[in-house]
Design a protein around this motif. Structure first.
Motif, PDB file in Angstrom:
ATOM      1  N   ALA A  24      53.398  74.388  35.808  1.00 25.59           N
ATOM      2  CA  ALA A  24      51.935  74.399  35.743  1.00 25.59           C
ATOM      3  C   ALA A  24      51.397  73.327  34.808  1.00 25.59           C
ATOM      4  O   ALA A  24      50.229  72.930  34.927  1.00 25.59           O
ATOM      5  N   MET A  25      52.225  72.842  33.871  1.00 20.13           N
ATOM      6  CA  MET A  25      51.802  71.819  32.916  1.00 20.13           C
ATOM      7  C   MET A  25      51.968  70.402  33.455  1.00 20.13           C
ATOM      8  O   MET A  25      51.553  69.441  32.802  1.00 20.13           O
ATOM      9  N   LEU A  26      52.555  70.250  34.647  1.00 21.41           N
ATOM     10  CA  LEU A  26      52.777  68.912  35.193  1.00 21.41           C
ATOM     11  C   LEU A  26      51.447  68.226  35.490  1.00 21.41           C
ATOM     12  O   LEU A  26      50.489  68.874  35.932  1.00 21.41           O
ATOM     13  N   PRO A  27      51.347  66.916  35.266  1.00 25.91           N
ATOM     14  CA  PRO A  27      50.140  66.188  35.653  1.00 25.91           C
ATOM     15  C   PRO A  27      49.947  66.248  37.167  1.00 25.91           C
ATOM     16  O   PRO A  27      50.905  66.458  37.918  1.00 25.91           O
ATOM     17  N   PRO A  28      48.727  66.052  37.651  1.00 25.37           N
ATOM     18  CA  PRO A  28      48.474  66.127  39.099  1.00 25.37           C
ATOM     19  C   PRO A  28      49.119  64.996  39.892  1.00 25.37           C
ATOM     20  O   PRO A  28      49.304  65.126  41.102  1.00 25.37           O
ATOM     21  N   GLU A  29      49.419  63.915  39.232  1.00 22.61           N
ATOM     22  CA  GLU A  29      50.075  62.786  39.896  1.00 22.61           C
ATOM     23  C   GLU A  29      51.538  62.719  39.470  1.00 22.61           C
ATOM     24  O   GLU A  29      51.850  62.914  38.301  1.00 22.61           O
ATOM     25  N   PRO A  30      52.465  62.451  40.403  1.00 21.88           N
ATOM     26  CA  PRO A  30      52.212  62.241  41.820  1.00 21.88           C
ATOM     27  C   PRO A  30      51.810  63.544  42.514  1.00 21.88           C
ATOM     28  O   PRO A  30      52.171  64.638  42.063  1.00 21.88           O
ATOM     29  N   PRO A  89      64.979  76.036  35.799  1.00 22.44           N
ATOM     30  CA  PRO A  89      64.919  75.464  34.443  1.00 22.44           C
ATOM     31  C   PRO A  89      63.478  75.235  34.008  1.00 22.44           C
ATOM     32  O   PRO A  89      62.544  75.312  34.819  1.00 22.44           O
ATOM     33  N   GLU A  90      63.285  74.915  32.732  1.00 17.65           N
ATOM     34  CA  GLU A  90      61.986  74.497  32.217  1.00 17.65           C
ATOM     35  C   GLU A  90      61.929  72.970  32.250  1.00 17.65           C
ATOM     36  O   GLU A  90      62.763  72.301  31.654  1.00 17.65           O
ATOM     37  N   VAL A  91      60.935  72.428  32.947  1.00 24.42           N
ATOM     38  CA  VAL A  91      60.852  70.977  33.096  1.00 24.42           C
ATOM     39  C   VAL A  91      59.911  70.389  32.057  1.00 24.42           C
ATOM     40  O   VAL A  91      58.985  71.045  31.583  1.00 24.42           O
ATOM     41  N   ALA A  92      60.167  69.125  31.704  1.00 20.86           N
ATOM     42  CA  ALA A  92      59.321  68.423  30.752  1.00 20.86           C
ATOM     43  C   ALA A  92      58.017  68.014  31.415  1.00 20.86           C
ATOM     44  O   ALA A  92      57.909  67.956  32.647  1.00 20.86           O
ATOM     45  N   HIS A  93      57.022  67.698  30.594  1.00 21.91           N
ATOM     46  CA  HIS A  93      55.711  67.332  31.116  1.00 21.91           C
ATOM     47  C   HIS A  93      55.790  66.114  32.035  1.00 21.91           C
ATOM     48  O   HIS A  93      55.141  66.068  33.076  1.00 21.91           O
ATOM     49  N   GLY A  94      56.582  65.120  31.651  1.00 25.11           N
ATOM     50  CA  GLY A  94      56.694  63.914  32.466  1.00 25.11           C
ATOM     51  C   GLY A  94      57.927  63.893  33.347  1.00 25.11           C
ATOM     52  O   GLY A  94      58.428  62.826  33.704  1.00 25.11           O
ATOM     53  N   TRP A  95      58.388  65.058  33.729  1.00 29.50           N
ATOM     54  CA  TRP A  95      59.656  65.189  34.445  1.00 29.50           C
ATOM     55  C   TRP A  95      59.628  64.651  35.866  1.00 29.50           C
ATOM     56  O   TRP A  95      60.582  64.032  36.336  1.00 29.50           O
ATOM     57  N   VAL A 201      46.777  65.398  25.003  1.00 32.94           N
ATOM     58  CA  VAL A 201      47.138  66.379  23.977  1.00 32.94           C
ATOM     59  C   VAL A 201      48.113  67.409  24.528  1.00 32.94           C
ATOM     60  O   VAL A 201      49.080  67.801  23.871  1.00 32.94           O
ATOM     61  N   ARG A 202      47.885  67.848  25.765  1.00 29.79           N
ATOM     62  CA  ARG A 202      48.792  68.817  26.380  1.00 29.79           C
ATOM     63  C   ARG A 202      50.198  68.251  26.479  1.00 29.79           C
ATOM     64  O   ARG A 202      51.192  68.945  26.224  1.00 29.79           O
ATOM     65  N   ALA A 203      50.301  66.964  26.835  1.00 30.49           N
ATOM     66  CA  ALA A 203      51.617  66.333  26.937  1.00 30.49           C
ATOM     67  C   ALA A 203      52.281  66.229  25.572  1.00 30.49           C
ATOM     68  O   ALA A 203      53.490  66.452  25.428  1.00 30.49           O
ATOM     69  N   CYS A 204      51.492  65.898  24.548  1.00 28.29           N
ATOM     70  CA  CYS A 204      52.024  65.780  23.189  1.00 28.29           C
ATOM     71  C   CYS A 204      52.570  67.120  22.704  1.00 28.29           C
ATOM     72  O   CYS A 204      53.700  67.208  22.210  1.00 28.29           O
ATOM     73  N   VAL A 205      51.781  68.182  22.855  1.00 28.62           N
ATOM     74  CA  VAL A 205      52.190  69.506  22.384  1.00 28.62           C
ATOM     75  C   VAL A 205      53.364  70.033  23.200  1.00 28.62           C
ATOM     76  O   VAL A 205      54.292  70.653  22.656  1.00 28.62           O
ATOM     77  N   ASP A 253      48.924  60.725  21.282  1.00 28.71           N
ATOM     78  CA  ASP A 253      49.561  60.029  22.401  1.00 28.71           C
ATOM     79  C   ASP A 253      51.043  59.785  22.124  1.00 28.71           C
ATOM     80  O   ASP A 253      51.660  58.899  22.711  1.00 28.71           O
ATOM     81  N   VAL A 254      51.619  60.599  21.239  1.00 26.44           N
ATOM     82  CA  VAL A 254      53.044  60.513  20.908  1.00 26.44           C
ATOM     83  C   VAL A 254      53.824  61.547  21.711  1.00 26.44           C
ATOM     84  O   VAL A 254      53.374  62.671  21.902  1.00 26.44           O
ATOM     85  N   GLU A 255      55.008  61.166  22.169  1.00 27.89           N
ATOM     86  CA  GLU A 255      55.945  62.086  22.819  1.00 27.89           C
ATOM     87  C   GLU A 255      57.236  62.098  22.000  1.00 27.89           C
ATOM     88  O   GLU A 255      57.969  61.111  21.979  1.00 27.89           O
ATOM     89  N   VAL A 256      57.503  63.197  21.312  1.00 28.82           N
ATOM     90  CA  VAL A 256      58.753  63.286  20.557  1.00 28.82           C
ATOM     91  C   VAL A 256      59.898  63.563  21.522  1.00 28.82           C
ATOM     92  O   VAL A 256      59.725  64.217  22.550  1.00 28.82           O
ATOM     93  N   LEU A 257      61.084  63.059  21.178  1.00 28.77           N
ATOM     94  CA  LEU A 257      62.261  63.216  22.022  1.00 28.77           C
ATOM     95  C   LEU A 257      63.257  64.154  21.344  1.00 28.77           C
ATOM     96  O   LEU A 257      63.224  64.337  20.122  1.00 28.77           O
ATOM     97  N   PRO A 258      64.138  64.790  22.109  1.00 32.79           N
ATOM     98  CA  PRO A 258      65.074  65.766  21.542  1.00 32.79           C
ATOM     99  C   PRO A 258      65.818  65.221  20.325  1.00 32.79           C
ATOM    100  O   PRO A 258      66.279  64.080  20.309  1.00 32.79           O
ATOM    101  N   GLY A 259      65.920  66.066  19.297  1.00 37.83           N
ATOM    102  CA  GLY A 259      66.615  65.682  18.078  1.00 37.83           C
ATOM    103  C   GLY A 259      65.798  64.847  17.119  1.00 37.83           C
ATOM    104  O   GLY A 259      66.330  64.299  16.145  1.00 37.83           O
ATOM    105  N   TRP A 260      64.497  64.772  17.333  1.00 39.08           N
ATOM    106  CA  TRP A 260      63.648  63.873  16.538  1.00 39.08           C
ATOM    107  C   TRP A 260      63.455  64.316  15.092  1.00 39.08           C
ATOM    108  O   TRP A 260      63.350  63.482  14.199  1.00 39.08           O
ATOM    109  N   TRP A 261      63.419  65.636  14.829  1.00 40.15           N
ATOM    110  CA  TRP A 261      63.027  66.102  13.502  1.00 40.15           C
ATOM    111  C   TRP A 261      64.144  66.072  12.455  1.00 40.15           C
ATOM    112  O   TRP A 261      63.911  65.566  11.334  1.00 40.15           O
ATOM    113  N   PRO A 262      65.355  66.593  12.684  1.00 41.11           N
ATOM    114  CA  PRO A 262      66.347  66.646  11.609  1.00 41.11           C
ATOM    115  C   PRO A 262      66.605  65.317  10.903  1.00 41.11           C
ATOM    116  O   PRO A 262      66.712  65.299   9.664  1.00 41.11           O
ATOM    117  N   PRO A 263      66.704  64.173  11.609  1.00 37.38           N
ATOM    118  CA  PRO A 263      66.937  62.920  10.875  1.00 37.38           C
ATOM    119  C   PRO A 263      65.787  62.551   9.937  1.00 37.38           C
ATOM    120  O   PRO A 263      66.020  61.981   8.862  1.00 37.38           O
TER     121      PRO A 263
END
Length: 388
Positions: A24-30, A89-95, A201-205, A253-263
């Motif tokens: 449900a969080m996917l953008p309308p395009e495509p 599975p749970e898909v990413a916003h830009g999947w 904002v939805r994509a960022c969160v 407008d930031v997209e964090v990637l897996p493993g971003w926080w611990p380092p």
């Protein structure tokens, strides 16, 4: 119709709900449609009833397995590309976009998503596979766990993983770590925005929820759009509200990637006053990429410009990060770029606007901020241009 997403359901309602929420969080395009195949599952009647009108639900009278379920869905699909989800599975916003592009523009015969936490896994064990619709009309009759392998062997052309398309495996929860009642989070993420309801904002969160499983965290979203308050005021306000031992200031407008926080946390614990991640697939600064940076509670107090004001309030829209960089360098503690932490950034999407009045206001404020910066730091060359 560009794509048809097929969800094969056999499990319980909790995993199915997570999958549906991510879709449900996917953008309308495509442009895409969703077909849910209920393969004689148990306990999903109420959930599937709520989907009527939003998706096409196909109910199999007897358990038929993944291959037969996909064949059934393919017969009703309207999309040019058939994207099969195995195990909900749970898909990413830009999947979805990278999968569709891989098949329609890059010439792949089959394109598979990468599973968060297991990027090196072979594509035959993936949980999402995209092919041209016609190639799934006759699925190999094999056990469910071998369906993608058999399909990839049967298509003519290349079958590859698409790193830009990510998802979370069924049964894995990659959201926030749980904390006890009354327990403060480890991390506070402050996001200033001009439009809290925007797709950006939805994509960022969504990316934060998907990629931050390493610590209890909270998000402080500061909507400063009516009237606009600039950048400094909302950030300082969000930092004052922060409860975490650490804070991250992040553009919307930031997209964090897996493993971003611990380092980033490890760099702070090692003595850095401010740490910041590497920006991939876009512009990057190695001195201070201030669209996403981390700071400890101690540094917030040590480097505040005024009491309760981490950024200097005299800079409303621009140059507050340049001022912070100058203050950190003067103290002998410049920001530390952390190679092990990665993000994507939209580059100034945060302040981009088609509103002529807002654009004029931003331009005037930037000019005023520049004058204030030169007055405060007459010996600092403005070779570095702040980027929002």
């Amino acid at each position: 119709m560009k794509a048809t997403v097929v969800v094969h359901l056999q499990g319980g309602p909790e995993q199915a709900l997570r999958c549906f929420e991510s879709l449900a969080m996917l953008p309308p395009e495509p442009e895409h449609e969703v077909i849910v195949v209920d393969d004689a599952s148990v306990g999903l009647d109420d959930l599937l009833a709520r989907l009527e009108g939003d998706v096409n639900v196909i109910t199999m009278e007897h358990r038929a397995g993944f291959a037969k379920s996909v064949e059934r869905a393919a017969a009703e699909a309207r999309g040019e590309v058939l994207v099969m989800l195995r195990g909900a599975p749970e898909v990413a916003h830009g999947w979805l976009v990278p999968l569709v592009d891989a098949v329609t523009r890059q010439g792949l015969a089959a394109a598979a998503s990468v599973t968060v936490g297991d990027p090196g896994a072979h594509l035959v064990s993936a949980h999402a596979l995209a092919v041209a619709r016609g190639k799934a009309s006759r699925m190999p009759s094999v056990p469910d766990e071998h369906a993608f392998a058999a399909l990839c062997l049967g298509v003519e052309g290349r079958a590859e993983l698409v790193p830009a398309s990510t998802l979370v495996a069924p049964g894995t929860r990659m959201g926030a770590a749980r904390r006890g009642p009354g327990e403060d989070p480890e991390l506070t993420i402050v996001i200033p925005t001009l439009d809290a309801a925007s797709e950006r904002v939805r994509a960022c969160v969504s990316a934060i929820h998907r990629a931050t499983s390493d610590a209890p965290y909270e998000i402080v979203l500061v909507d400063n759009g009516a009237p606009p308050q600039g950048f400094t005021g909302p950030v300082n306000s969000g930092l004052r509200a922060a409860r975490g031992r650490y804070a991250v200031v992040m553009n919307d407008d930031v997209e964090v990637l897996p493993g971003w926080w611990p380092p980033l946390r490890e760099a702070l614990d090692a003595g850095a006053a401010v740490s910041f991640p590497v920006t991939i697939d876009g512009a990057m600064r190695t001195d201070f990429a201030a669209w996403c940076f981390a700071v400890s509670r101690e540094s917030l107090e040590r480097f505040e410009a005024e009491h309760g004001e981490f950024f200097d309030p005299r800079f409303r829209v621009w140059y507050q990060d340049t001022d912070l960089l100058a203050r950190l360098r003067e103290a002998g503690t410049p920001p530390v770029c952390v190679e092990g932490s990665q993000i994507r950034h939209g580059l100034s999407e945060t302040v981009a606007s088609d509103d002529p009045e807002l654009k004029a206001w931003i331009a005037d404020e930037v000019a005023r901020d520049r004058e204030a910066f030169v007055a405060k730091h007459p010996d600092v060359q403005l070779a570095r241009v702040a980027i929002g």
